[in-house]
Scaffold this active site. Structure first.
Site, PDB file in Angstrom:
ATOM      1  NE  ARG A 140     -11.245 -91.118  21.746  1.00  0.00           N
ATOM      2  CZ  ARG A 140     -12.432 -91.236  21.119  1.00  0.00           C
ATOM      3  NH1 ARG A 140     -13.201 -90.176  20.963  1.00  0.00           N
ATOM      4  NH2 ARG A 140     -12.820 -92.391  20.649  1.00  0.00           N
ATOM      5  CE1 TYR A 141     -10.332 -87.119  24.176  1.00  0.00           C
ATOM      6  CE2 TYR A 141      -8.987 -88.698  25.385  1.00  0.00           C
ATOM      7  CZ  TYR A 141     -10.228 -88.238  24.986  1.00  0.00           C
ATOM      8  OH  TYR A 141     -11.354 -88.896  25.395  1.00  0.00           O
TER       9      TYR A 141
ATOM     10  CG  HIS B 261      21.349 -98.270  25.140  1.00  0.00           C
ATOM     11  ND1 HIS B 261      21.177 -97.099  24.449  1.00  0.00           N
ATOM     12  CD2 HIS B 261      21.967 -97.928  26.311  1.00  0.00           C
ATOM     13  CE1 HIS B 261      21.680 -96.085  25.147  1.00  0.00           C
ATOM     14  NE2 HIS B 261      22.165 -96.568  26.288  1.00  0.00           N
TER      15      HIS B 261
ATOM     16  CB  THR C  15      27.030 -89.737  28.080  1.00  0.00           C
ATOM     17  OG1 THR C  15      26.453 -90.839  28.764  1.00  0.00           O
ATOM     18  CG2 THR C  15      26.299 -88.456  28.502  1.00  0.00           C
ATOM     19  CB  SER C  16      22.529 -92.012  26.354  1.00  0.00           C
ATOM     20  OG  SER C  16      23.127 -93.219  25.948  1.00  0.00           O
TER      21      SER C  16
ATOM     22  CG  HIS D  87     -22.175 -71.141  50.425  1.00  0.00           C
ATOM     23  ND1 HIS D  87     -21.085 -71.678  51.080  1.00  0.00           N
ATOM     24  CD2 HIS D  87     -22.224 -69.825  50.783  1.00  0.00           C
ATOM     25  CE1 HIS D  87     -20.511 -70.742  51.809  1.00  0.00           C
ATOM     26  NE2 HIS D  87     -21.182 -69.608  51.638  1.00  0.00           N
TER      27      HIS D  87
ATOM     28  CD  GLN E  51      24.170 -90.641  32.715  1.00  0.00           C
ATOM     29  OE1 GLN E  51      23.140 -91.283  32.570  1.00  0.00           O
ATOM     30  NE2 GLN E  51      25.317 -91.183  33.110  1.00  0.00           N
TER      31      GLN E  51
ATOM     32  CB  SER F  60     -28.263 -89.623  25.397  1.00  0.00           C
ATOM     33  OG  SER F  60     -28.622 -90.886  25.939  1.00  0.00           O
TER      34      SER F  60
ATOM     35  NE  ARG G 241      19.592 -91.072  34.512  1.00  0.00           N
ATOM     36  CZ  ARG G 241      18.988 -91.057  33.341  1.00  0.00           C
ATOM     37  NH1 ARG G 241      19.691 -91.234  32.245  1.00  0.00           N
ATOM     38  NH2 ARG G 241      17.705 -90.869  33.255  1.00  0.00           N
TER      39      ARG G 241
ATOM     40  NE  ARG H 242      11.659 -94.753  27.332  1.00  0.00           N
ATOM     41  CZ  ARG H 242      12.465 -94.887  26.284  1.00  0.00           C
ATOM     42  NH1 ARG H 242      11.973 -94.731  25.062  1.00  0.00           N
ATOM     43  NH2 ARG H 242      13.738 -95.177  26.431  1.00  0.00           N
TER      44      ARG H 242
END
Length: 467
Positions: free
Chosen positions: A13-14, A78, A103-104, A151, A232, A282, A322, A331
């Site tokens: 949607r966005y 993993h 490494t990952s 105001h 890491q 509406s 880490r 994520r």
């Protein structure tokens, strides 16, 4: 959109289709494979990978099989290792050289930086489009006098162009901050488990390639650079810098949208967001013309400081070399913060482009409340000519309160007559001068000139970049 399970509104949607694609799982894994190919290409120069192995990895770099990878991940827990196993089954010649020495986070963090920078480019470009729309409106309405409010009460006149320049000036600040953030968004680099390049130093020992040469080759293909120091991961402080700056952009657009909502309400009526000929306001009240785009901006913008708080926590608790407690929330937080920002910039552009101006209501409000703005000038002039400032203040206050009472009864503002006919005022200030002082069109100062200067600065700023 899969309508059989939950999907984030940002997945359909966005936000733009471009950003949704960028943050899709398929694109992420395709980019992972691109890093593995780049790593293998660099290691080929060191004699560690053959030309045939690299060619095989290239040939299967886009053969993403998400169901197969997810099935493996369900078993081993993993996601990156699952993708390696799928890739290895497809690339039978090059399989043994995938992820060599890595490494990952050598893969994931560099891909994440690439995606964040790419998304930021999209948002900055959208912001430039919005600023250009503001510049046109500011120039067009620089001289259109309207009532100013403090105001939420009538104060002194301003011009519509000057009011719009307030929002645009904030957005210029946001733009400068976003450009700074992009400059700061550096990659982790290719440095192994704790950032020391120990595995690569060992792997490349005796070859003509250094770990730094390898890193430069891999990052160069993605137009990325790394800082001197990494753990890491890249510094999670960078996520906070990005999202907190997006939250600042959200604050600017939220103020703009809220002001549009106020000014679109019947008590003001100066402006309104665009409303389509077939748009429904509406389900129960067919007459409604609700400011739904401005309301959506305010609603979505509220997410951004919450996202920023999460990234602050991630930066503050990414302990030692880490910890993994940032992984799951990143994520969601990072792509959705960018998609959210993309959406509200797009909505704001639609509002500014299609802004409806009711000059009749603007003039009516000015006639009704504008005369009050001249009372200070009368007070000062009468005091200069020998009057008692405190006594004059009370005289003017009494007349102003009577004028407000008259307005409440639906009458025309009688303030000019009340003051011009009051001998306590006219002994110092001629009635003709009183009426002239209460004419609101003479009380906007240099607002038109300042508005036009800002419009010119916007044009110069975004024009020089695009040129």
């Amino acid at each position: 959109m899969d309508d059989t399970s939950y999907a984030s509104p940002f997945s359909w949607r966005y936000g733009s289709a471009e950003l949704r694609d960028l943050f899709s799982e398929r694109r992420r894994r395709t980019l992972w494979r691109a890093v593995w190919v780049a790593l293998a290409e660099a290691q080929q120069r060191a004699g560690l990978v053959t030309e045939a192995e690299v060619a095989d990895l290239r040939a299967h770099a886009t053969d993403i099989d998400l169901p197969a990878a997810l099935a493996i991940e369900h078993e081993i827990g993993h996601d990156l290792m699952a993708e390696i196993r799928v890739y290895a089954k497809q690339s039978t010649i090059g399989a043994g050289k995938i992820h060599l020495g890595a490494t990952s986070m050598d893969i994931e963090d560099n891909v994440e930086t690439f995606r964040l920078r790419s998304a930021l480019d999209r948002i900055i470009a959208g912001l430039d489009t919005l600023l250009a729309a503001f510049a046109k409106r500011i120039e067009k309405h620089a001289d259109l006098i309207c009532m100013g409010y403090t105001h939420l009460q009538p104060a002194e006149p301003t011009t519509l162009g000057y009011r719009l320049a307030i929002y645009a000036q904030d957005l210029l600040i946001d733009r400068a901050m976003l450009l700074t953030v992009k400059e700061q968004l550096t990659a982790k680099g290719v440095r192994g488990a704790v950032g020391t390049s120990a595995s690569y130093t060992r792997l490349l020992s005796g070859t003509t390639l250094t770990p730094q040469d390898q890193e430069d080759a891999v990052l160069g293909g993605f137009d990325l650079h790394a800082r001197d120091i990494a753990t890491q991961t890249y510094p999670r402080k960078l996520d906070y810098l990005l999202v907190s700056t997006l939250a600042g952009l959200g604050a600017s657009l939220s103020k703009f949208a809220f002001d549009v909502r106020i000014l679109a309400s019947p008590g003001f009526g100066d402006i309104a967001e665009p409303f389509g000929s077939r748009q429904v306001g509406s389900s129960a009240m067919p007459f409604k013309r609700n400011p739904v785009m401005a309301e959506r901006i305010d609603s979505l913008a509220r997410l951004l400081p919450g996202f920023a708080d999460v990234t602050w926590q991630n930066a503050a608790t990414n302990l030692l070399e880490r910890t993994l407690d940032d992984s799951a929330n990143r994520r969601t937080v990072l792509p959705e913060a960018l998609l959210c920002s993309d959406e509200i910039v797009t909505l704001a552009t639609r509002i500014v482009d299609g802004l409806r101006i009711d000059e009749r209501r603007i003039a009516e409000n000015l006639r009704t409340y504008g005369p009050f703005s001249g009372t200070e000038a009368i007070l000062m002039e009468a005091a200069k000519r020998g009057g008692d400032r405190q006594e004059l203040h009370e005289v003017i206050r009494e007349s102003a309160m009577r004028a407000y009472d008259a307005l409440a009864q639906g009458e025309t503002n009688p303030l000019a007559t009340l003051l011009a006919d009051d001998e306590r005022i006219s002994r110092y200030v001629d009635p003709a001068e009183v009426r002239e002082a209460l004419d609101p069109t003479g009380h906007v100062g240099d607002a038109p000139q300042r508005a036009r200067r800002l419009a010119a600065r916007i044009t110069e700023t975004i024009g020089s970049v695009h040129a």
